[in-house]
Design a protein around this motif. Structure first.
Motif: not given
Ligand code: C2E
Ligand code: MG
Ligand code: MG
Length: 697
Positions: A199-200, A203-204, A206-210
């Motif tokens: 999930t981490e 998130h990276k 989906s949220k940070n586009g990383d």
């Protein structure tokens, strides 16, 4: 509650489930073990009590038979070392107390719980005691009931023991609970940690586009597989992301290039009109929000056309580039300069302390442009006219400001060129109107609003079209048709007639060439004004236009007025001579209205005379007009000149002119001036209706 549990993180859910299960198991284990212990203890005590009763019954048997209460008492006293026995009572067969025993400090003094009529053995548990009752029978074979023994057993110690045991069970249960809980938590982490890492990573992304984030793979179970799959998906995604980035960069680059092209003029290396429109809008926004004044200058080169025509387009382009360099050199970094098209430039100046600063800059620009330009071994001289308006002093919108700068620029041109003019708002209405029309007229050529209409000229004897007169029409963008009388004098005044004239020459030459190719001999006569005669290279220009159109000069005719012949110098006479030498016809237009001297008719090889319509319109009844027309016709005949009567409107006029021997006619009777395609239709009709053509000249 349900939904809130559903929304909890998996680790928490698992922890709660673990806790619940372990607690339940522990609770069930502890309680079942405790209950087991309790019941087995009761069972043990019931049996012990029964055994004791049996032993006592054995001893009490003979005492009861012999009614020896003493002996029974002795037996009972023997129970003293047995701590648990609280009380024993022996009853005879009639239910009377026979002997009894009670422990010292017996606190449980309540009557023993039994029913003497009961034959069977019975046990009754009190809260902390056990009462056991057993009948006493005589020895067999009689086996009669001879009495009853009731025993009360103390359960306090037993229960204490039981409590200790339950406490131990509880302790063991709790320790197991803690151990199992810890173990489960550990095990549960092996499930939740990879999920957390997954999930981490998600998130990276989906949220940070990383897209470089990856989930840690710690196991090879389904979660491990999921993490590997997720990482592979990310590999694929980051590849796509990279190629998308490249594609986007490429697209951005192309867009930038396109916008550069759309906003850039490659000839002058300056921004173009498109960019200028955005720039002036930006300047207006700045004014609106920051009250930042700005000056708009429109600069039009003087004599550029001449350089372009004489040295060629390449030199013209070179000149525009050099002009741009000089403009840049005369301006500050923060001033904006664009090429609007042709030889027209626009400058936007901000940050000026006062108007005199703008005058200084204008003078600087004019001085720099006055210096000769060296273009591929040629030296060219030009100048410029600058019109200036100021926002907000004169206007606050782009259209108004551009119109004002434009008219100020034309005013500068009228003032003799190579000068600058500020827009003056307080010019008289007439003056303003005139500047307005002037501005529109100057734009008309660029906008292709000036077109040639063609009026047929017919041979009177055959009524056949032999040629056309090309007449200028100004068709404005809104469709309004402006007649030559309403713009030719102004065009002459401001010198624009030269450009209008050459446009008419070019277009009518091209049109006539097409007609000649298709229909045989057809000529077109074009009107020339005296202003055009001041051009030194008019003859060359005309001949070049005919050559470009592929038209022989004999199909082209120049219409000039008597005044041109009278007023112009030997230069213009030379010019006419050159054209005549090439076979071009010269017609005297509006003949009879000008000079009384007819001497020029003999001095120039003129080919045609056009009788002014003021005489024709009065035919046949006005005697004077009839006399003039008759005289002109006989004069022309004697000088061997062709003769055209202008403005024939009626059959009567036509008949009169035919009688007088006039060769050609022009007028509404034969046709109005019409656009080229309609003139073509007239020629198509001529080929089917009329006899084969013969020369008009
Ligand atoms: P113009 O050269 O004498 O042309 C003849 C004028 O008489 C034309 O007017 C034509 O439409 C008009 N007209 C022809 N037949 C009749 C008729 O039966 N009755 C009447 N009442 N009028 C007739 P238009 O086209 O308005 O031109 C006026 C003048 O403007 C021309 O007179 C000419 O001097 C000048 N013009 C026209 N085009 C040009 C041009 O390209 N260059 C120059 N320099 N002048 C031009
Ligand atoms: Mg004419
Ligand atoms: Mg005329």
């Amino acid at each position: 509650m349900k939904t809130s549990f559903r929304n909890l993180p998996i680790s928490k859910k698992l922890r709660m489930i673990n806790l619940l299960i372990v607690s339940l198991i522990t609770l069930l284990t502890i309680s079942s073990m405790s209950l087991l212990k309790y019941f087995s203890l009761r069972d043990d005590y019931r049996q012990d009590a029964a055994t004791l009763s049996a032993i006592l019954a054995e001893s009490a048997n003979s005492a009861l038979l012999s009614n020896d209460a003493q002996a029974a008492q002795v037996t009972l006293n023997g129970l003293r070392p047995v701590r648990d026995v609280l009380r024993v009572e022996i009853y005879d067969k009639s239910g009377h107390l026979f002997a009894s025993y009670s422990r010292k400090n017996n606190t449980f003094r309540a009557p023993l719980h039994f029913d003497p009529s009961q034959y069977d053995e019975a046990a009754h548990f009190g809260s902390l005691t056990l009462d056991n009752v057993s009948p006493v029978f005589s020895a067999p074979p009689d086996k009669k009931r001879i009495g009853t023994i009731a025993i009360r057993i103390d359960l306090v110690d037993a229960y204490k023991h039981l409590a200790n045991q339950i406490t131990a069970i509880l302790l063991v249960g709790l320790i197991s609970f803690a151990l199992i809980g810890a173990l489960l938590t550990r095990l549960q982490k092996s499930i939740t940690l990879p999920l957390l890492s997954l999930t981490e990573a998600m998130h990276k992304v989906s949220k940070n586009g990383d897209f470089s984030a990856r989930a840690t793979v710690t196991s090879q179970d389904e979660i491990g597989e999921l993490s590997i799959g997720f990482n592979q998906m990310l590999d694929e995604l980051s590849k796509r992301e990279n190629s998308l980035h490249q594609e986007l960069n490429e697209r951005r680059r192309i867009e930038e290039r396109l916008s550069e092209i759309a906003n850039f003029d490659s000839v002058s290396n300056l921004p173009n009109r498109n960019s200028f429109n955005s720039q002036i809008d930006r300047a207006l926004i700045n004014y609106k929000y920051d009250h930042e004044k700005f000056a708009l200058m429109i600069l039009d080169l003087d004599n550029f056309k001449y350089v372009n025509d004489t040295l060629g387009h390449h030199a013209g382009d070179l000149l525009l580039a050099r002009v741009a360099e000089r403009l840049r050199g005369s301006l500050r970094q923060e001033d904006y300069v664009a090429r609007l098209g042709g030889d027209e430039f626009a400058i936007i100046m901000r940050d000026f302390t006062d108007i005199s600063k703008i005058s200084t800059v204008s003078r600087k620009i004019l001085a720099s442009l006055q210096q000769p330009f060296f273009l591929e071994s040629h030296e060219a001289f030009i100048g410029a006219s600058i019109g200036i308006t100021i926002c907000p002093d004169n206007g606050e919108d782009s259209e108004t400001l551009q119109r004002q700068a434009d008219s100020a620029m034309y005013q500068a041109k009228n003032l003799g060129k190579n000068t600058f003019q500020f827009y003056q708002a307080d010019l008289s209405l007439v003056h303003k109107n005139r500047i307005n029309i002037e501005t529109q007229l100057r734009r008309s050529l660029e906008n292709n609003e000036i077109v040639a209409y063609y009026q047929p000229i017919v041979e009177i004897s055959s009524e056949k079209i032999v040629g056309f007169e090309a007449l200028a029409r100004w068709i404005k963008q809104d469709g309004t048709l402006v007649q030559p009388d309403d713009f030719i004098p102004l065009a002459e005044e401001i010198g624009l007639i030269i450009d209008i004239g050459s446009h008419l020459i070019n277009s009518s030459a091209i049109q006539t060439a097409a007609w000649v190719n298709r229909f045989g001999q057809i000529f077109t006569s074009v009107n020339f004004s005296s202003r055009q005669f001041k051009q030194n290279d008019l003859a060359n220009d005309v001949l070049k236009a005919l050559k470009n159109a592929g038209l022989q000069p004999c199909y082209f005719e120049m219409e000039i007025t008597e005044s041109i012949l009278m007023n112009n110098s030997s230069d213009s006479m030379n010019l006419l001579g050159q054209l005549i030498d090439q076979g071009m016809g010269i017609a005297i237009d509006d003949f009879g209205t000008g000079y009384s001297s007819l001497s020029y008719l003999t001095s120039f090889p003129i080919s045609k005379i056009k009788i002014d319509r003021s005489f024709v319109s009065k035919l046949p009844h006005d005697r004077n007009a009839l006399a003039v027309v008759t005289a002109i016709i006989s004069l022309a005949k004697s000088l061997n000149l062709k003769i055209v009567a202008e403005g024939i409107e009626t059959a009567e006029q036509f008949a009169c002119l035919a009688t007088l021997g006039c060769q050609y006619g022009q007028g509404y009777l034969f046709g109005n001036p019409v656009p080229a395609d309609e003139a073509t239709k007239l020629l198509e009709m001529r080929s089917t209706q009329y006899a084969p053509s013969h020369s008009a000249r």
